[in-house]
Write a protein that holds these residues in place. Sequence first.
Motif, mmCIF file in Angstrom:
data_model
loop_
_atom_site.group_PDB
_atom_site.id
_atom_site.type_symbol
_atom_site.label_atom_id
_atom_site.label_comp_id
_atom_site.label_asym_id
_atom_site.label_seq_id
_atom_site.Cartn_x
_atom_site.Cartn_y
_atom_site.Cartn_z
ATOM 1 N N GLU A 122 0.848 -1.186 0.000
ATOM 2 C CA GLU A 122 0.000 0.000 0.000
ATOM 3 C C GLU A 122 0.892 1.247 0.000
ATOM 4 N N SER A 123 0.827 2.084 1.036
ATOM 5 C CA SER A 123 1.635 3.312 1.032
ATOM 6 C C SER A 123 3.122 2.989 1.168
ATOM 7 N N SER A 124 3.960 3.780 0.521
ATOM 8 C CA SER A 124 5.397 3.587 0.667
ATOM 9 C C SER A 124 6.110 4.938 0.693
ATOM 10 N N PHE A 125 7.310 4.916 1.266
ATOM 11 C CA PHE A 125 8.140 6.123 1.282
ATOM 12 C C PHE A 125 9.594 5.716 1.098
ATOM 13 N N LYS A 126 10.392 6.661 0.683
ATOM 14 C CA LYS A 126 11.817 6.419 0.472
ATOM 15 C C LYS A 126 12.562 7.671 0.893
ATOM 16 N N GLY A 127 13.640 7.520 1.658
ATOM 17 C CA GLY A 127 14.439 8.662 2.083
ATOM 18 C C GLY A 127 15.185 9.293 0.914
ATOM 19 N N THR A 128 15.635 10.514 1.121
ATOM 20 C CA THR A 128 16.426 11.219 0.113
ATOM 21 C C THR A 128 17.897 10.940 0.387
ATOM 22 N N PRO A 129 18.652 10.452 -0.616
ATOM 23 C CA PRO A 129 20.075 10.183 -0.381
ATOM 24 C C PRO A 129 20.776 11.396 0.237
ATOM 25 N N PRO A 130 21.721 11.194 1.158
ATOM 26 C CA PRO A 130 22.352 9.907 1.481
ATOM 27 C C PRO A 130 21.548 9.010 2.425
ATOM 28 N N ALA A 131 20.364 9.420 2.853
ATOM 29 C CA ALA A 131 19.537 8.496 3.646
ATOM 30 C C ALA A 131 19.200 7.270 2.803
ATOM 31 N N THR A 132 19.172 6.103 3.436
ATOM 32 C CA THR A 132 18.848 4.874 2.702
ATOM 33 C C THR A 132 17.621 4.198 3.284
ATOM 34 N N ILE A 133 16.894 4.942 4.127
ATOM 35 C CA ILE A 133 15.706 4.368 4.758
ATOM 36 C C ILE A 133 14.566 4.298 3.749
ATOM 37 N N SER A 134 13.750 3.260 3.874
ATOM 38 C CA SER A 134 12.512 3.201 3.098
ATOM 39 C C SER A 134 11.541 2.329 3.866
ATOM 40 N N GLY A 135 10.285 2.445 3.507
ATOM 41 C CA GLY A 135 9.287 1.646 4.195
ATOM 42 C C GLY A 135 8.001 1.593 3.417
ATOM 43 N N LEU A 136 7.159 0.668 3.815
ATOM 44 C CA LEU A 136 5.857 0.534 3.167
ATOM 45 C C LEU A 136 4.908 -0.217 4.088
ATOM 46 N N THR A 137 3.630 0.007 3.857
ATOM 47 C CA THR A 137 2.641 -0.799 4.558
ATOM 48 C C THR A 137 2.297 -1.992 3.677
ATOM 49 N N VAL A 138 2.175 -3.142 4.326
ATOM 50 C CA VAL A 138 1.934 -4.397 3.627
ATOM 51 C C VAL A 138 0.707 -5.052 4.244
ATOM 52 N N ALA A 139 -0.242 -5.426 3.416
ATOM 53 C CA ALA A 139 -1.487 -6.049 3.886
ATOM 54 C C ALA A 139 -1.520 -7.511 3.444
ATOM 55 N N PHE A 140 -1.534 -8.390 4.435
ATOM 56 C CA PHE A 140 -1.548 -9.838 4.175
ATOM 57 C C PHE A 140 -2.960 -10.369 4.393
ATOM 58 N N SER A 141 -3.513 -11.080 3.443
ATOM 59 C CA SER A 141 -4.782 -11.784 3.639
ATOM 60 C C SER A 141 -4.535 -13.010 4.518
ATOM 61 N N PRO A 142 -5.600 -13.582 5.114
ATOM 62 C CA PRO A 142 -5.405 -14.799 5.912
ATOM 63 C C PRO A 142 -4.624 -15.849 5.115
ATOM 64 N N GLY A 143 -3.652 -16.448 5.752
ATOM 65 C CA GLY A 143 -2.841 -17.485 5.100
ATOM 66 C C GLY A 143 -1.654 -16.946 4.330
ATOM 67 N N ALA A 144 -1.599 -15.642 4.130
ATOM 68 C CA ALA A 144 -0.518 -15.066 3.318
ATOM 69 C C ALA A 144 0.693 -14.747 4.187
ATOM 70 N N ARG A 145 1.872 -14.886 3.593
ATOM 71 C CA ARG A 145 3.119 -14.598 4.310
ATOM 72 C C ARG A 145 4.245 -14.379 3.302
ATOM 73 N N THR A 146 5.338 -13.794 3.824
ATOM 74 C CA THR A 146 6.539 -13.643 3.000
ATOM 75 C C THR A 146 7.177 -15.012 2.788
ATOM 76 N N HIS A 147 8.097 -15.085 1.856
ATOM 77 C CA HIS A 147 9.040 -16.195 1.837
ATOM 78 C C HIS A 147 10.061 -15.945 2.953
ATOM 79 N N TRP A 148 10.855 -16.935 3.255
ATOM 80 C CA TRP A 148 12.012 -16.720 4.113
ATOM 81 C C TRP A 148 12.898 -15.665 3.473
ATOM 82 N N HIS A 149 13.509 -14.812 4.288
ATOM 83 C CA HIS A 149 14.375 -13.774 3.731
ATOM 84 C C HIS A 149 15.264 -13.187 4.821
ATOM 85 N N THR A 150 16.213 -12.372 4.402
ATOM 86 C CA THR A 150 17.078 -11.623 5.319
ATOM 87 C C THR A 150 17.118 -10.168 4.850
#
Length: 134
Positions: A26-54
């Motif tokens: 859904e909504s997302s944002f990204k910092g202005t370099p040299p900032a490297t921060i970013s983020g977003l809202t994620v909506a999972f339906s029942p049963g939904a999930r990410t894959h394994w990750h790092t």
Amino acid sequence: MQVIRNGSQKARQAPDSYFTGHVRFESSFKGTPPATISGLTVAFSPGARTHWHTHPLGQTIFVLSGKGWCQRDGGLVEDIGPGDIVHFEPGEKHWHGATDTTAMSHLAIAEALDGVTVDWLEPVSQVQYARVKP
Ligand code: MN
């Protein structure tokens, strides 16, 4: 100051290659370099999930609504809900998502290392997800 209005960004389907089930970015944002921060809202339906990750520099998620599960490799599946904050250490293998019966949304925030915020791994199997003995 920048106000990004609710609804001004088109929600998009998360890629099947990295998520199981129905997941929307859904909504997302990204910092202005040299900032490297970013983020977003994620909506999972029942049963939904990410894959394994790092995440090379770690990740913090703030649960906004619903009921979710998360797990680090080798750890127990944890119940998470609104107001809970989960921090994953750099390089810590993990997944996050909704429970099998209830949707969950979270805000996910991470910093990029050499432009990379996430390294995707294998799917979370139904046995791992549902904690069912094979
Ligand atoms: Mn993560």
